[in-house]
Design a protein around this motif. Structure first.
Motif, PDB file in Angstrom:
ATOM      1  N   LEU A 103       0.843  -1.120   0.142  1.00 44.59           N
ATOM      2  CA  LEU A 103       0.006  -0.062  -0.052  1.00 44.59           C
ATOM      3  C   LEU A 103       0.818   1.201  -0.010  1.00 44.59           C
ATOM      4  O   LEU A 103       1.782   1.524   0.854  1.00 44.59           O
ATOM      5  N   ILE A 168      -9.476   0.438   0.935  1.00 50.37           N
ATOM      6  CA  ILE A 168      -8.059   0.138   1.507  1.00 50.37           C
ATOM      7  C   ILE A 168      -8.556  -1.088   2.437  1.00 50.37           C
ATOM      8  O   ILE A 168      -7.929  -2.000   2.706  1.00 50.37           O
ATOM      9  N   ASN A 169      -9.759  -0.787   3.176  1.00 48.21           N
ATOM     10  CA  ASN A 169      -9.875  -1.665   4.251  1.00 48.21           C
ATOM     11  C   ASN A 169     -10.425  -3.245   3.445  1.00 48.21           C
ATOM     12  O   ASN A 169     -10.535  -4.079   4.265  1.00 48.21           O
ATOM     13  N   PHE A 171      -8.443  -4.767   1.515  1.00 48.74           N
ATOM     14  CA  PHE A 171      -6.993  -5.516   1.161  1.00 48.74           C
ATOM     15  C   PHE A 171      -6.295  -5.491   2.498  1.00 48.74           C
ATOM     16  O   PHE A 171      -6.465  -5.236   3.512  1.00 48.74           O
ATOM     17  N   GLN A 172      -5.474  -6.694   2.283  1.00 45.88           N
ATOM     18  CA  GLN A 172      -4.232  -6.932   3.151  1.00 45.88           C
ATOM     19  C   GLN A 172      -3.012  -6.764   2.388  1.00 45.88           C
ATOM     20  O   GLN A 172      -2.691  -7.233   1.347  1.00 45.88           O
ATOM     21  N   ALA A 176       3.035  -1.233   4.186  1.00 46.93           N
ATOM     22  CA  ALA A 176       2.496   0.281   3.886  1.00 46.93           C
ATOM     23  C   ALA A 176       3.879   1.178   3.714  1.00 46.93           C
ATOM     24  O   ALA A 176       4.492   1.203   4.727  1.00 46.93           O
ATOM     25  N   ALA A 201      -5.327   4.448   7.399  1.00 45.03           N
ATOM     26  CA  ALA A 201      -5.862   3.185   6.988  1.00 45.03           C
ATOM     27  C   ALA A 201      -4.877   2.133   6.368  1.00 45.03           C
ATOM     28  O   ALA A 201      -4.857   1.318   6.512  1.00 45.03           O
ATOM     29  N   MET A 202      -4.070   2.948   5.609  1.00 41.45           N
ATOM     30  CA  MET A 202      -2.770   1.986   5.123  1.00 41.45           C
ATOM     31  C   MET A 202      -2.104   1.269   5.931  1.00 41.45           C
ATOM     32  O   MET A 202      -1.633  -0.060   5.958  1.00 41.45           O
ATOM     33  N   THR A 204      -2.912   0.558   9.044  1.00 44.69           N
ATOM     34  CA  THR A 204      -3.775  -0.367   9.834  1.00 44.69           C
ATOM     35  C   THR A 204      -3.913  -1.436   9.055  1.00 44.69           C
ATOM     36  O   THR A 204      -3.978  -2.831   9.491  1.00 44.69           O
ATOM     37  N   ARG A 205      -3.999  -1.520   7.528  1.00 48.92           N
ATOM     38  CA  ARG A 205      -4.086  -2.901   6.962  1.00 48.92           C
ATOM     39  C   ARG A 205      -2.787  -3.473   6.330  1.00 48.92           C
ATOM     40  O   ARG A 205      -2.896  -4.611   5.710  1.00 48.92           O
ATOM     41  N   ALA A 206      -1.743  -2.915   7.008  1.00 50.15           N
ATOM     42  CA  ALA A 206      -0.262  -3.726   6.553  1.00 50.15           C
ATOM     43  C   ALA A 206       0.362  -4.439   7.528  1.00 50.15           C
ATOM     44  O   ALA A 206       0.048  -4.020   8.684  1.00 50.15           O
TER      45      ALA A 206
END
Length: 263
Positions: A103, A168-169, A171-172, A176, A201-202, A204-206
């Motif tokens: 990300l 973004i949410n 994906f995993q 980031a 958000a990036m 958090t998702r990485a």
């Protein structure tokens, strides 16, 4: 302030030095700058007027001051600290392996990372909201580039908003890679709250998060703190941060990678 004696500097290099000096001292006198850079007072006056018009400094009576909570347009930011950002990008790309998912947030330094990735990496997936990053990556057909939805920023060349965050949410990611308007002992800042929400958000998702930020971002707080240091894993920069910032980074367990000269 370092005195450069009779060395003749181009306007770009001279103005970079002025900005760099303001990271070490919040205010500077024009007379001291003229002496240090080996130019006339009139030349320094023109430099300060130009930098002030670009939003890169605050011009004061007799000198300049470091601004608070600002972000010059990306077209202006991209002209400065080019070599430093290239070294940061090269170091970051060494960490990226085949088949990983990234990300990538908008920014001048992350654009350098994208161009470097396009040149040397294969078989990765990059999810971004930045038009320039997507365009750079498209030069490498082995990189799968996914562009996020959202509202277009009129000057910065990225999208943002609730659609971007929802994208973004979905994906995993392995990584980031984000930039910042500034940093201080509490964390990472952005001058735009909407952009800060995207970067948060990036992160958090990485699985792991990288900050890429040159030394002009040290101890410069801005509008919104979008991540605390303990939410980061790696910090790539060109110079050793001031002691207070270095301490905060290390206490948080963040790996600090300094890519510039350390003499």
């Amino acid at each position: 302030m370092m005195t450069l004696g009779a060395a003749r500097l181009s306007k770009t290099v001279r103005q970079e030095r002025i900005i760099s000096e303001l990271q070490a001292s919040p205010t500077l006198r024009a007379s001291e700058l003229a002496t240090a850079l080996g130019v006339s007072h009139e030349t320094i006056r023109r430099d300060l007027m130009e930098l002030d018009s670009r939003g890169l400094i605050n011009r004061t009576y007799g000198g300049a001051a470091r601004p608070f909570a600002f972000e010059a347009p990306v077209r202006e930011r991209s002209k400065y600290m080019v070599d430093e950002r290239e070294r940061i990008a090269a170091a970051v790309c060494e960490r990226i392996a085949e088949n990983e998912v990234l990300l990538m947030g908008a920014g001048a330094t992350t654009n350098h990372v994208a161009r470097r990735l396009a040149a040397i990496r294969r078989n990765i997936t990059v999810i971004t909201h930045d038009f320039s990053i997507a365009q750079a990556l498209c030069h490498n057909p082995t990189i799968r580039t996914l562009f996020l939805p959202g509202r277009t920023h009129p000057t910065e060349g990225y999208v943002y908003g609730h659609q971007t965050i929802a994208g973004i949410n979905g994906f995993q990611a392995n990584w980031a890679i984000v930039g910042a308007t500034g940093t201080d002992v509490d964390g990472l800042y952005d001058a735009d709250d909407e952009a800060g929400a995207v970067y948060r958000a990036m992160v958090t998702r990485a699985a792991r998060a990288i900050l890429v930020a040159d030394s002009t971002k040290f101890l410069v707080p801005s509008l919104v703190c979008y991540a605390e240091w303990q939410e980061l894993d790696h910090f790539f920069t060109d110079q050793a941060p001031p002691p207070a910032l270095t301490k905060a980074v290390r206490i948080a367990g963040v790996e600090l990678i300094i890519t510039g000269n350390q003499d």
